[in-house]
Structure formats: C-alpha cells, structure tokens
Scaffold this motif. Structure first.
Motif, PDB file in Angstrom:
ATOM      1  N   ALA A  72     112.320  72.162  32.625  1.00  0.00           N
ATOM      2  CA  ALA A  72     111.425  73.117  32.603  1.00  0.00           C
ATOM      3  C   ALA A  72     111.868  74.405  31.973  1.00  0.00           C
ATOM      4  N   THR A  73     113.148  74.853  32.089  1.00  0.00           N
ATOM      5  CA  THR A  73     114.007  76.027  31.500  1.00  0.00           C
ATOM      6  C   THR A  73     113.747  75.712  29.841  1.00  0.00           C
ATOM      7  N   ILE A  74     114.261  74.568  29.360  1.00  0.00           N
ATOM      8  CA  ILE A  74     114.127  74.324  28.029  1.00  0.00           C
ATOM      9  C   ILE A  74     112.889  74.370  27.356  1.00  0.00           C
ATOM     10  N   LEU A  75     111.929  73.676  28.082  1.00  0.00           N
ATOM     11  CA  LEU A  75     110.615  73.726  27.381  1.00  0.00           C
ATOM     12  C   LEU A  75     109.974  75.201  27.428  1.00  0.00           C
ATOM     13  N   ASN A  76     110.219  76.118  28.517  1.00  0.00           N
ATOM     14  CA  ASN A  76     109.731  77.467  28.509  1.00  0.00           C
ATOM     15  C   ASN A  76     110.525  78.191  27.298  1.00  0.00           C
ATOM     16  N   TYR A  77     111.802  77.842  27.235  1.00  0.00           N
ATOM     17  CA  TYR A  77     112.576  78.415  26.182  1.00  0.00           C
ATOM     18  C   TYR A  77     112.016  78.330  24.538  1.00  0.00           C
ATOM     19  N   LYS A  78     111.594  76.910  24.696  1.00  0.00           N
ATOM     20  CA  LYS A  78     111.029  76.686  23.434  1.00  0.00           C
ATOM     21  C   LYS A  78     109.849  77.530  23.263  1.00  0.00           C
ATOM     22  N   LYS A  79     109.060  77.653  24.092  1.00  0.00           N
ATOM     23  CA  LYS A  79     107.765  78.496  23.915  1.00  0.00           C
ATOM     24  C   LYS A  79     108.083  79.920  23.333  1.00  0.00           C
ATOM     25  N   VAL A  80     109.189  80.499  24.070  1.00  0.00           N
ATOM     26  CA  VAL A  80     109.694  81.815  23.965  1.00  0.00           C
ATOM     27  C   VAL A  80     110.123  82.080  22.523  1.00  0.00           C
ATOM     28  N   VAL A  81     110.698  80.845  22.026  1.00  0.00           N
ATOM     29  CA  VAL A  81     111.386  81.194  20.523  1.00  0.00           C
ATOM     30  C   VAL A  81     110.206  80.897  19.665  1.00  0.00           C
ATOM     31  N   GLY A  82     108.732  80.672  19.610  1.00  0.00           N
ATOM     32  CA  GLY A  82     107.967  80.579  18.827  1.00  0.00           C
ATOM     33  C   GLY A  82     107.344  79.118  19.113  1.00  0.00           C
ATOM     34  N   GLY A  83     107.579  78.159  19.995  1.00  0.00           N
ATOM     35  CA  GLY A  83     107.142  76.712  20.160  1.00  0.00           C
ATOM     36  C   GLY A  83     108.103  75.866  19.134  1.00  0.00           C
ATOM     37  N   LYS A  84     109.035  76.376  18.783  1.00  0.00           N
ATOM     38  CA  LYS A  84     109.786  75.343  17.964  1.00  0.00           C
ATOM     39  C   LYS A  84     111.078  75.966  17.762  1.00  0.00           C
ATOM     40  N   PHE A  85     112.187  74.911  18.039  1.00  0.00           N
ATOM     41  CA  PHE A  85     113.722  75.184  17.715  1.00  0.00           C
ATOM     42  C   PHE A  85     113.706  75.173  16.222  1.00  0.00           C
ATOM     43  N   LEU A  86     114.237  76.099  15.624  1.00  0.00           N
ATOM     44  CA  LEU A  86     114.609  76.315  14.315  1.00  0.00           C
ATOM     45  C   LEU A  86     116.025  75.574  14.005  1.00  0.00           C
ATOM     46  N   SER A  87     116.959  75.779  14.935  1.00  0.00           N
ATOM     47  CA  SER A  87     118.424  75.318  14.482  1.00  0.00           C
ATOM     48  C   SER A  87     119.027  74.924  15.586  1.00  0.00           C
ATOM     49  N   LYS A  88     120.220  74.223  15.474  1.00  0.00           N
ATOM     50  CA  LYS A  88     121.192  74.001  16.508  1.00  0.00           C
ATOM     51  C   LYS A  88     121.639  75.176  17.242  1.00  0.00           C
ATOM     52  N   GLU A  89     122.033  76.173  16.600  1.00  0.00           N
ATOM     53  CA  GLU A  89     122.218  77.603  17.124  1.00  0.00           C
ATOM     54  C   GLU A  89     121.452  78.086  17.987  1.00  0.00           C
ATOM     55  N   GLN A  90     120.307  78.092  17.588  1.00  0.00           N
ATOM     56  CA  GLN A  90     119.053  78.663  18.420  1.00  0.00           C
ATOM     57  C   GLN A  90     118.866  77.877  19.977  1.00  0.00           C
ATOM     58  N   PHE A  91     119.059  76.321  19.752  1.00  0.00           N
ATOM     59  CA  PHE A  91     118.877  75.469  20.726  1.00  0.00           C
ATOM     60  C   PHE A  91     119.953  75.706  21.645  1.00  0.00           C
ATOM     61  N   LYS A  92     121.431  76.010  21.414  1.00  0.00           N
ATOM     62  CA  LYS A  92     122.479  76.085  21.998  1.00  0.00           C
ATOM     63  C   LYS A  92     122.254  77.433  22.657  1.00  0.00           C
ATOM     64  N   LYS A  93     121.386  78.423  22.488  1.00  0.00           N
ATOM     65  CA  LYS A  93     121.463  79.592  23.270  1.00  0.00           C
ATOM     66  C   LYS A  93     120.713  79.514  24.641  1.00  0.00           C
ATOM     67  N   CYS A  94     120.222  78.494  24.707  1.00  0.00           N
ATOM     68  CA  CYS A  94     119.309  78.094  26.017  1.00  0.00           C
ATOM     69  C   CYS A  94     120.455  78.130  27.200  1.00  0.00           C
ATOM     70  N   PHE A  95     120.091  79.011  28.038  1.00  0.00           N
ATOM     71  CA  PHE A  95     121.195  78.993  29.022  1.00  0.00           C
ATOM     72  C   PHE A  95     121.166  77.455  30.203  1.00  0.00           C
ATOM     73  N   ALA A  96     120.343  76.936  30.130  1.00  0.00           N
ATOM     74  CA  ALA A  96     120.162  75.486  30.719  1.00  0.00           C
ATOM     75  C   ALA A  96     121.078  74.474  30.133  1.00  0.00           C
ATOM     76  N   VAL A  97     121.426  74.743  28.690  1.00  0.00           N
ATOM     77  CA  VAL A  97     122.172  73.619  28.197  1.00  0.00           C
ATOM     78  C   VAL A  97     123.910  74.335  28.059  1.00  0.00           C
ATOM     79  N   SER A  98     124.372  73.714  28.904  1.00  0.00           N
ATOM     80  CA  SER A  98     126.148  74.020  29.048  1.00  0.00           C
ATOM     81  C   SER A  98     126.697  73.573  27.642  1.00  0.00           C
ATOM     82  N   GLU A  99     127.858  74.409  27.449  1.00  0.00           N
ATOM     83  CA  GLU A  99     128.685  74.165  26.413  1.00  0.00           C
ATOM     84  C   GLU A  99     129.204  72.509  26.264  1.00  0.00           C
TER      85      GLU A  99
END
Length: 433
Positions: A72-99
């Motif tokens: 749910a956090t990942i899907l909400n984060y995608k909406k926050v960044v404009g409905g689309k992940f642009l890069s790996k860098e941006q996806f990595k910043k989602c706090f639900a995705v650990s290192e």
C-alpha cells in the motif's frame, strides 16, 4: 540506638535483595534474546525476471515479498511522485523498500538509473516518434482517434480537433492547417502532400466566423425532424458547408442512419452546447422516420456487405471492423496494436488487444484469414535499434540486446545472457528470422 541500627540493617538487606533480583532478571533477558531468530515474510527464494515497477498491481508486489502495508505504501508513493516511477533512484527512495530488498530487485528493474537519464530518454523517445500516413485524406473528417493513429499524442490530437472547431469545423486550406501550433514544420512537410485541401485560403475567410455569428440571429427556426434533413437542410439552420456534411456523416455512419434521441444530436462535436439549446425546442424525432431510415440503411448495408471470409486480418480496415460490429474504440485499438507490432503473426495475439469484445473477435477470427507474408522480421543479431526499441515485444529488452550483441555473435548464447522468460521469448521469436 539498637532499634535504629536494626532498622538500617534490615533496609540494607532489602536493598541488596532487590539489586540481586534485578541483575538476575537482566542476565536472564539477555540469554533469552540471544536465541531469537527473525524470519522474513517470504522465506522461499524468488524467481525474478525483468519488470517495470509501474506495471505491477497489489498482488504482484506481494508476490515479490512485500507485506500488505508495504505494498500500500509503494502504491501511494507512486501516486505522490506523479503516478509513475521515473528511475531506479526514485523507486529506491520509497521507505517501504529496504536497502537489502532494493539490492535484490535492482538488476531486474527496467527503469533508467537516475531521473536525469529518464528525462533524456523521454526526450529522445519524443523526438523519435514518427508520423506515418498511408494515403491521401481529408483532415476535416478526422477525429481524435484518427490523429492518434497517425502518430500524434492524445493531447496533440485533441488540440488539432479543437483548432479545427475554432476555424468553424473545417481546416479550409493547407495554409490554415499549417498554422495549427501543435503541428511542427517537419510534420507538416510529411502530411502536406496527403492533405485533400486547397493550397490557399479562400478570400474573405477571416470574416467567415463573424458572418456565421451575425447570420445566426437572422435564422428563423421551425420544427424539423433531424432524420429527414440533408446537408442543405442543416445549412439552412446556420451551419457551414463542412459542418452540415459532418452532421450528415455522423448520423449516417456513426449512428447507422438515424438520431434515436436528443442526446445523439448533442454528442455531435460540431454542434456546440449553445447551438443545441437553440435547436432543442424545434427538434421533432418521429419514430416512423427513425424506422424508415434504419430500413434504408440496412438495405444499403446488405448491398455493400463485405465477405469477411476473404478479408485478411493484417489488412482489415477500420470501417470493416465497424461493419462487423465492433465499436470505434475496439476497432481503433486493434488497428493501433497491429500497427505497433508491424502485423499479427497468429490469431491468438489479436485476442490480447485492449478494449476488444472477445466473443465478437473470436467470431471474426473463425471467419477471416491471416496472411503473415508481409510482416517484417529480422535476425536478432541484425534487427535495427529503432525497431527493437519501438516494438512492443522487444522494447523492454532492447538496450540489453543492443549491448550484448556487440560482443556475442552466437544467438543461442545471446538468449542465455538476456535471461528472458520462456513465454516472452516465444512472443519475440515470432518476429525473428
């Protein structure tokens, strides 16, 4: 004195007992926690393949090992960044995705590394998008879907149609068509020789719109049946020649011969809301005329009926699909999908078209033929880069193919390096020699 002494001694004893008990409790806690082992939600090894995070739904994120809350956090984060992940860098910043989880998924994510790379890629993709025309056409009769098929984006197509309506429902001339701000000089040069329009704008056109407005106040409306009006009848109601013809075509082609309701009339894009309100009190929809026009239309269709057993699915036209019973959205989707693929290689592909009526399509597939002899195919080692990057089956692996084949000339080894799922590989091989 003795009493105080014994009281102090008792107090010190109690204090020692408390301290000893606390120390034992702490040591006991440490021993218990030393045996604890944390277990992940998904202990089974994941079988990963290339994926675009923008394409995954809730179920697919869970399949990758994320909990319900993380998903749910990942899907909400995608909406926050404009409905689309642009890069790996941006996806990595989602706090639900650990290192650790990102490191596990990163090699399989088909996104640019950084946002800057994504912008460069989007810009290059925009520049590469080409306009293609198969033959001469009258742009006055083109709707948004038709401009999209040529190669314009949805927003560009909408802007072109709005510009035409602004001119009064017709582009009038190639000169006026060229003035549409959304059509670049390069695209105009590609389209110019195919446009069925006069080269020059007629004298006095600048006053055309004003004349329509001034003449509108002089029109004396009388009750009329819209199903009995020809182009001349619509012109007498204040519409231009082009607008009148568009209304007649809309009724006869799109609505199969007759307006069934006031809503049908209102939906015709050349009839503005203001004009419809002017006409509405005088419209008389006679059920007898609706039936009569339907019968005439049915007789005409029977005379011009297509023999679909002789039709090639790689050559079937938009109008033939409408004739068979598909709506415009489904027909446009099929034609658009076929264009992207460069042609269908088997009938099963056609059933994967978006917005398609599957039972109706199955009926067509059982009737029509499929000729694949004209579909372009390449050896994997020689396929053009642009073709790889634009083809629906190859575009997500295009960069890898281009990179690996620089050094690897054995096609079997190249497939092993690509690590593509068997079902995707099978689709790709349909278009390879």
């Amino acid at each position: 004195m003795k009493k105080n002494y014994y009281q102090q001694l008792a107090f010190m004893g109690m204090l020692l007992i408390i301290l000893f008990g606390f120390q034992k409790y702490r040591s006991k806690g440490k021993e218990e926690f030393s045996n604890v082992h944390f277990i992940g939600n998904n202990t089974a090894a994941l079988h990963l393949a290339e994926f675009d995070p923008n394409d995954l739904d809730e179920k697919q994120w869970k399949h990758l090992g994320f909990s319900e809350k993380q998903t749910a956090t990942i899907l909400n984060y995608k909406k926050v960044v404009g409905g689309k992940f642009l890069s790996k860098e941006q996806f990595k910043k989602c706090f639900a995705v650990s290192e650790e989880k990102f490191s596990e998924l990163e090699p399989y994510i088909t996104l640019p590394q950084t946002n800057n790379e994504a912008k460069i890629k989007d810009f290059s993709d925009f520049r590469k998008k080409s306009i293609t025309v198969s033959g001469k056409f009258n742009p006055d009769f083109y709707a948004v879907a038709d401009w999209i098929k040529i190669g314009f984006s949805e927003r560009q197509a909408e802007a072109i149609v709005k510009y035409k309506n602004y001119l009064g429902g017709s582009f009038v001339s190639k000169e006026k068509f060229k003035e549409c701000f959304i059509i670049s000089e390069e695209n105009y040069q590609k389209l110019s020789s195919y446009l069925i329009l006069p080269e020059k704008t007629p004298a006095g056109f600048n006053h055309h719109t004003n004349n329509l407005i001034s003449n509108a106040s002089k029109i004396q409306y009388r009750p009329f049946d819209p199903n009995l009006l020809d182009a001349e009848g619509w012109r007498s109601l204040g519409f231009s020649d082009k607008q009148a013809q568009i209304i007649v075509n809309y009724r006869d082609r799109n609505l199969r011969g007759s307006f069934k309701s006031l809503g049908d009339i209102q939906k015709c894009f050349v009839i503005s809301n203001e004009k419809f309100e002017d006409l509405k009190p005088f419209i008389r929809l006679n059920p007898a005329s609706v039936a009569e026009r339907h019968n005439i239309q049915s007789e005409t269709k029977q005379q011009e009926k297509t023999d679909f057993s002789k039709v090639d699915l790689n050559a079937i036209t938009f109008r033939q699909l409408l004739e068979f019973g598909f709506d415009e959205k489904a027909a446009g989707s099929m034609i658009g999908f076929r264009k992207k693929l460069g042609g269908f290689m088997n009938k099963e592909q056609i059933l994967t078209t978006y917005n398609i009526d599957i039972p109706l399509m199955q009926k067509l597939l059982s009737t029509a033929q499929l000729n694949t002899s004209n579909v372009i195919r390449y050896p994997l080692l020689e396929a053009p880069e642009e073709w790889l990057k634009n083809h629906p089956y190859f575009k997500y692996s295009a960069d890898k193919i281009i990179f690996y084949r620089l050094t690897e000339k054995d096609e079997k080894k190249l497939w092993k390096l690509l690590k593509i799922k068997p079902e995707y590989e099978a689709k790709m091989k349909l278009y390879l020699k």
